[in-house]
Each structure stands twice: as C-alpha cells, then as structure tokens.
Scaffold this motif. Structure first.
Motif, mmCIF file in Angstrom:
data_model
loop_
_atom_site.group_PDB
_atom_site.id
_atom_site.type_symbol
_atom_site.label_atom_id
_atom_site.label_comp_id
_atom_site.label_asym_id
_atom_site.label_seq_id
_atom_site.Cartn_x
_atom_site.Cartn_y
_atom_site.Cartn_z
ATOM 1 N N VAL A 92 107.733 -98.573 -37.738
ATOM 2 C CA VAL A 92 109.189 -98.532 -37.864
ATOM 3 C C VAL A 92 109.741 -97.223 -37.304
ATOM 4 O O VAL A 92 110.620 -97.233 -36.442
ATOM 5 C CB VAL A 92 109.622 -98.778 -39.317
ATOM 6 C CG1 VAL A 92 111.130 -98.627 -39.458
ATOM 7 C CG2 VAL A 92 109.178 -100.167 -39.772
ATOM 8 N N PRO A 93 109.255 -96.046 -37.742
ATOM 9 C CA PRO A 93 109.729 -94.826 -37.079
ATOM 10 C C PRO A 93 109.077 -94.584 -35.727
ATOM 11 O O PRO A 93 109.667 -93.933 -34.848
ATOM 12 C CB PRO A 93 109.358 -93.717 -38.079
ATOM 13 C CG PRO A 93 108.198 -94.260 -38.835
ATOM 14 C CD PRO A 93 108.422 -95.746 -38.923
ATOM 15 N N ALA A 94 107.857 -95.099 -35.539
ATOM 16 C CA ALA A 94 107.144 -94.820 -34.289
ATOM 17 C C ALA A 94 107.782 -95.521 -33.100
ATOM 18 O O ALA A 94 107.764 -94.990 -31.975
ATOM 19 C CB ALA A 94 105.681 -95.242 -34.419
ATOM 20 N N SER A 95 108.343 -96.709 -33.310
ATOM 21 C CA SER A 95 108.902 -97.464 -32.185
ATOM 22 C C SER A 95 110.075 -96.747 -31.520
ATOM 23 O O SER A 95 110.071 -96.538 -30.303
ATOM 24 C CB SER A 95 109.302 -98.867 -32.648
ATOM 25 O OG SER A 95 109.827 -99.625 -31.587
ATOM 26 N N PRO A 96 111.117 -96.340 -32.253
ATOM 27 C CA PRO A 96 112.182 -95.587 -31.586
ATOM 28 C C PRO A 96 111.711 -94.231 -31.070
ATOM 29 O O PRO A 96 112.227 -93.740 -30.053
ATOM 30 C CB PRO A 96 113.261 -95.434 -32.667
ATOM 31 C CG PRO A 96 112.568 -95.674 -33.949
ATOM 32 C CD PRO A 96 111.460 -96.624 -33.660
ATOM 33 N N SER A 117 113.453 -100.772 -28.456
ATOM 34 C CA SER A 117 112.624 -99.959 -29.343
ATOM 35 C C SER A 117 113.181 -99.956 -30.764
ATOM 36 O O SER A 117 112.418 -100.042 -31.737
ATOM 37 C CB SER A 117 112.524 -98.527 -28.803
ATOM 38 O OG SER A 117 113.792 -97.910 -28.765
ATOM 39 N N VAL A 118 114.499 -99.870 -30.892
ATOM 40 C CA VAL A 118 115.097 -99.924 -32.228
ATOM 41 C C VAL A 118 115.088 -101.362 -32.739
ATOM 42 O O VAL A 118 114.926 -101.597 -33.947
ATOM 43 C CB VAL A 118 116.521 -99.347 -32.199
ATOM 44 C CG1 VAL A 118 117.139 -99.358 -33.589
ATOM 45 C CG2 VAL A 118 116.509 -97.930 -31.657
ATOM 46 N N GLY A 119 115.267 -102.325 -31.841
ATOM 47 C CA GLY A 119 115.204 -103.727 -32.250
ATOM 48 C C GLY A 119 113.844 -104.102 -32.813
ATOM 49 O O GLY A 119 113.749 -104.855 -33.798
ATOM 50 N N ILE A 120 112.770 -103.585 -32.216
ATOM 51 C CA ILE A 120 111.425 -103.833 -32.744
ATOM 52 C C ILE A 120 111.284 -103.241 -34.144
ATOM 53 O O ILE A 120 110.718 -103.869 -35.048
ATOM 54 C CB ILE A 120 110.368 -103.250 -31.784
ATOM 55 C CG1 ILE A 120 110.346 -104.051 -30.474
ATOM 56 C CG2 ILE A 120 108.987 -103.239 -32.429
ATOM 57 C CD1 ILE A 120 109.496 -103.422 -29.386
ATOM 58 N N ALA A 121 111.806 -102.031 -34.308
ATOM 59 C CA ALA A 121 111.766 -101.408 -35.634
ATOM 60 C C ALA A 121 112.525 -102.257 -36.651
ATOM 61 O O ALA A 121 112.077 -102.434 -37.795
ATOM 62 C CB ALA A 121 112.354 -100.001 -35.563
ATOM 63 N N ALA A 122 113.679 -102.791 -36.252
ATOM 64 C CA ALA A 122 114.462 -103.635 -37.152
ATOM 65 C C ALA A 122 113.702 -104.918 -37.494
ATOM 66 O O ALA A 122 113.704 -105.370 -38.655
ATOM 67 C CB ALA A 122 115.809 -103.960 -36.519
#
Length: 624
Positions: A8-12, A38-43
């Motif tokens: 979750v933090p690593a993706s952005p 990148s933020v969408g993957i975290a979401a």
C-alpha cells in the motif's frame, strides 16, 4: 490479503521513484498513467484488505507486519513495521481512494503544464508519506512520514515556483509547520527517555502503568505532541499557513485538505488517545482551542473573494470540529467527521478546479456568476458539497457527523454547553458562507465567459465524490433514522463505545438541524443576486478588512516574530562573533611581535631581565 499490506505505501513510493528518475524521458501520457495507477493499485489492495478484514478480522483487530529493524541503540530499538487497526484501516481507505480520484482529476487539470511528470512524482510521494505516517507502528517512523508530508507540501504548494508569491507561500507553510514539529520531536524524545520505547502500543501500556492520571510527565508529553498536531492541522494559533497554501494547483489543495496533511494532527491524537486520557488538562486545551478555531476560521471565510481561500478557511474550521470532538473524548465522532469531511471537501475543491478550468483559471467569486446552466455538472457537484459542508439535515453526509459531534460536546462535563454553543454558532456561519459562494458563483448575471469542455477525468471523480457526499453519512445514523452504527462498530475495538444516546441528546442534535437552514436563509437573503455583497466588497470597512486577513494574525506574527528575527539576521550577517575571535588572534600576534623584540642574543640584557624579575618576585613575597 493482509500480507500485501506493505504494498500500500510501497506502490505510490515506487511510482514517485520511477517518475523522479525517468520523468523527463517519459511522455505526458505515460507519466499520468504511472502516477495514477500507482495510487490506484494501493487503493485496490487497501479495499481488498478492508473486505478481508470485514469478513474475518485478525485477532484483537490488530495486524502487525514487521519489515526490518532500523535502529538498535542501548535501551532503544526502532523497527520498520506496519501497524493496521480499525483507525488506520479507515484512514488508509480514505487516503488511497480519494487520492486516486485526485490523481485522475489531475491528469486533465495539469495537462500542458511544464513539469507534468514532476507534479505526479511529488503527488505520489505525498501519498506514500501519509500512508507511512498512519501505518507506522513506531513514533519515530511516524515522524519520518510526518516530515515527508511536510516536505511534499512545500514542493507542491510551490510547484509554480516561477511566481515569487508561490515560493513565499511554500516557505511559509514549511516553516510554520516545522516550528510546531520541533515541539513534537521534543515530545517524542521525552517519551523515549522516560518510557524506554517508541513502539506505540508498548509505549502507551508503559505510560498507563508508570504515569498517574493528570501527572506532569503525561501532560508535558501530550502537550508537546499536540503542538506538532496543531501545526500540521492548521489549528489556532498555527492556522495562518493554510490559506496561503492555496497557491498550489487545485488538486493539490484537494489532497492536502481532504485526505492527507491537515488530518495528520487529528490522527496523531486519536492514535495516542490513551496518553491524552492521562492528561485531562491537555484535552481541555484541545477543546477550547478548537472552539476558537471554529469561529475564527468561519468568520474569515465569510468575507473571502477567492473561492479556494473560502474552502481553505472552511477546512480550518471543520478540522476544528474534529478536534472539538477529541477534546471531549468523542474519538469515534471525530473520526466519522474525518470520513465525511474528506469526501465533501475533495468534492468542493475539485468542483472549484473544474470551474476555474472553464473560466481561464479565474478564482474570484465576484467575477463569476450565472454558471448554473453553463456548467451543470460543476453546479450540482458544488451544491452537494456545499450542502454537506453546511450540514443540511438528512440529505448530506456532513449533517450526520457534525450533529454527532455537537451531541457529544453538549454532555461534556464543565464547559460542554459553552463549547456546544460555539460549535452551533460556527455551523450557522458555515451554512451562510457556503451558500454565499453558491449564490454568487452559480446565480445572478454571468461575468466571465465559459470556454472549453470537461472530459471523463474531470467528470468521474466529481460524480463519485458527489454520490459519497450524499450517501456516506448513512453509515452512522441517529435512532430516528434507523440507528445504524457501522463506523462505530468498526472503530469500537480501538476507541471503545460512545456514550448511549439519550432522548435529551436527540433533542440537542435536533436543535442543530435548524441552524444550517437558518444560515442558508441568511445567505439567500443577502447574496441571491450578489448585489449587496458586491457593493460591500467595493468599499470594505475596517471589520471586513480584519476578517479578510484572518483577524490579522499574519501582521501580528510579522511584528512579534518575523521582523525581530530578520533584524537579528541582519545584525549577524557580518558575523560579529567572528570579530571576537579575530580580536583574540590579533592580540596574540601583537604579543608575539612584542616578545620577539626581547630575543636579541645579548647575554648581559638577558641577565638584567632575569635580575629584574627576581627582584620583583622577592618584593611580591615580602610586601604581599
């Protein structure tokens, strides 16, 4: 799915790294895809974790994911570990989902701007730092995310650094929050020395075991940490930086105000609420400061002409409501208002951005007007957001959370009714200035032609956030509307159950339903055609000028702090301390030259000096 929490933090963060290193070589479309995806993957991962949590919550409703050990010192070990509980889960979902929508909006809003890849790199890093902040299991790691958010806000507020005013606003936001962060760092060091750990849960357990209720050490530690939280959340007396931070792009304002930086202080107090329960004097200070902040910011918003500055002051005031809830121990109510505020404030800022895009980036509400028919999507989006900000009863999310706060405040011992009156007055002013903007921008005659068109990247976030602003309040409803307790149920394992709602509490909250309607009626009477407001704005009186400047706090700080400091800088510009060192050096050299003259190689003169010295020594011994 829980084992994927680190992503979750690593993706952005990974997106920020790619864009930072390769951004100049990437086409704009690729930069937008990387930044948003990148933020969408975290979401997406956060939603999967949330669903898994709902289906089968981990033991004790806590998930700890140890990554590595950062520091090992005598008596202190700092681990890089992620700590997920219901509070952090709620924050994580809000940050990633709203962050994704803001990134999507940015792909169109920032199109054609220089530094397009740099913008998305900063935005990704901002989200990554906030996620580290809320997921950190250790206060020192939390502080790293805390400072990362501050650095990113500086970079984003000053993104258009070619304009000197934007650079000034960025420096102001950075310096003001850094001043508050010094106190926070002192509080962290105090906890490390006195409790021997900065791991949040063991630290809180030791504090409860070792420190008495109302003792000096918990009061000092909680107070120092609170100063850092007030600075980051732009609460009195640190509120001056946030209105100027509107110099950044509008999606940046949405991200700062809705889901990230300004809510960090609220999260800090909630995360450490066990410590604050040991410091009742600090809780009292929180509630009183929140009441002051609510009224100061609401009155300032009432006379602003820049649409983004109106929303900025409204954020200060709404964060004040969250702190008001925390000050009386209504932790869940404060977090519920965080949730609703994140949705409707993101909607308001993005709606303001959609309006500005079609008006050649005009932000003065007096140069707008008549946009109801020419910009229907922006009109309905802003109207829904304004209704939620004003807490229009039943139909808006803000109504449910704000009335829950006011109901809890009324029953707070001591000054509860006084704080409730301040919150109620703030709600009246909020409804007035919210619909002042609605009537001036969307009704009356048009003053600026509308150009261009809005595509899907603009429309999709507005529609989704508008739906959220209408529906998300129904997660937590009063008894006469079903009594659903979905948010409270989620937060119960960490924050406990709120006090039972008595019949009197329902009557107190019902009183709050009338006030927003009265505020809208006042706004309609004064601003429906814009005439009264435009005449008053043409020749503002002394009171209006005072309110427009946020009660003159900038001038006060300029006189008391900035000018004396700059005078000291000018006095030290030529390093007067160095003059002392230079004087000592010169005196030593002169003494050296004087003594060197005595070394002439004549034995008789040496003997004479030796005899004179001996006589002087004997004389001192005899006559002393």
């Amino acid at each position: 799915m829980n084992h994927l929490l680190w992503l979750v933090p690593a993706s952005p963060l990974m997106g920020a790294t790619i864009l930072g290193l390769c951004g100049t070589m990437l086409p704009a479309r690729a930069a937008a895809i990387i930044g948003t995806a990148s933020v969408g993957i975290a979401a997406f991962i956060a939603i999967l974790i949330g669903l898994h949590w709902y289906a089968a919550a981990p033991p004790s409703h806590i998930l700890i994911q140890h990554l590595w050990t950062w520091l090992t010192l005598p008596g202190l070990t700092v681990d890089i570990s992620l700590y997920l509980d219901p509070v952090a889960l709620l924050m994580m979902l809000v940050i990633t989902i709203i962050g994704t929508l803001i990134h999507l909006f940015s792909t169109a809003y920032m199109a054609g701007e220089a530094g397009y890849s740099r913008y998305f790199a900063y935005l990704n890093l901002f989200v990554a730092a906030m996620l580290l902040l809320i997921l950190a299991s250790d206060l020192l790691v939390l502080f790293v995310g805390w400072e990362g958010v501050g650095v990113c806000s500086y970079l984003l507020v000053g993104f258009w650094f070619q304009d000197a005013a934007n650079g000034y606003a960025a420096r102001k936001s950075f310096i003001v929050t850094r001043i508050a962060d010094i106190a926070m760092l002192a509080g962290i060091l105090l906890l490390a020395v006195k409790l021997g750990t900065l791991s949040i849960q063991p630290m809180l357990a030791r504090a409860t075991e070792l420190w008495p209720h109302g003792g000096a050490w918990p009061t000092l530690a909680a107070g120092l940490l609170l100063i850092g939280g007030l600075g980051k959340s732009a609460q009195f007396p640190f509120q001056t930086w946030l209105p100027d931070a509107m110099a950044g792009p509008t999606p940046v304002s949405a991200l700062i105000h809705a889901a990230t930086m300004v809510t960090a202080g609220v999260y800090l107090v909630v995360r450490l609420h066990v410590l604050y329960l040991l410091a009742p004097d600090v809780l009292l200070a929180i509630s009183i400061g929140a009441g002051i902040t609510i009224l100061l910011a609401a009155l300032a918003a009432l006379v602003q002409s820049d649409i983004k500055r109106v929303l900025a002051y409204s954020t200060i005031s709404q964060i004040g409501y969250m702190f008001l809830a925390l000050g009386v121990g209504a932790w869940s109510a404060g977090m519920f208002h965080f949730l609703t505020h994140a949705v409707f404030k993101a909607l308001l800022f993005l709606s303001a951005g959609a309006i500005a895009m079609r008006l050649d980036h005009e932000q003065d509400i007096f140069k707008m007007g008549g946009l109801r028919t020419s910009l229907p999507l922006a009109f309905w989006s802003f109207l829904i957001g304004a209704a939620s900000l004003a807490a229009v009863p039943i139909i808006s999310a803000g109504s449910f959370s704000k009335e829950m706060i006011l109901g809890a405040v009324w029953f707070a011992p001591g000054i509860g009714p006084g704080l409730w009156a301040a919150g109620l007055l703030g709600a009246l002013i909020t409804a007035t200035y919210s619909f002042r903007v609605v009537f001036l921008v969307f009704f009356g005659p048009a003053h600026t032609p509308v150009t261009g068109r809005s595509g899907a990247p603009i429309a999709v976030p507005l529609v989704l956030l508008a739906a959220g602003s209408l529906l998300i309040g129904w997660l937590e409803t009063p008894s006469f509307l079903g009594g659903d307790r979905l948010v409270m149920t989620l937060l119960h394992p960490v924050l406990g159950s709120p006090a039972p709602r008595s019949a009197l509490a329902i009557l107190v909250e019902a009183a709050g339903y009338i006030v927003p309607l009265l505020g809208i009626a006042i706004a309609y009477t004064l601003y429906r055609n814009g005439h009264w407001q435009r005449v008053a704005a043409a020749e503002p009186g002394a009171l209006r000028r005072l309110l427009r400047t946020g009660f003159g706090f900038d001038a006060l700080y300029e006189a008391l702090l900035v000018r004396p400091f700059m005078a000291l800088v000018r006095a030290l510009r030529h390093d007067p301390v160095d003059h002392v060192v230079t004087l000592i050096s010169a005196a030593t050299l002169q003494l050296h030259h004087t003594l060197r003259r005595s070394q002439i190689g004549q034995i008789r003169r040496y003997a004479a000096w030796l005899m004179a010295g001996s006589i002087a020594t004997i004389a001192l011994l005899v006559f002393a």
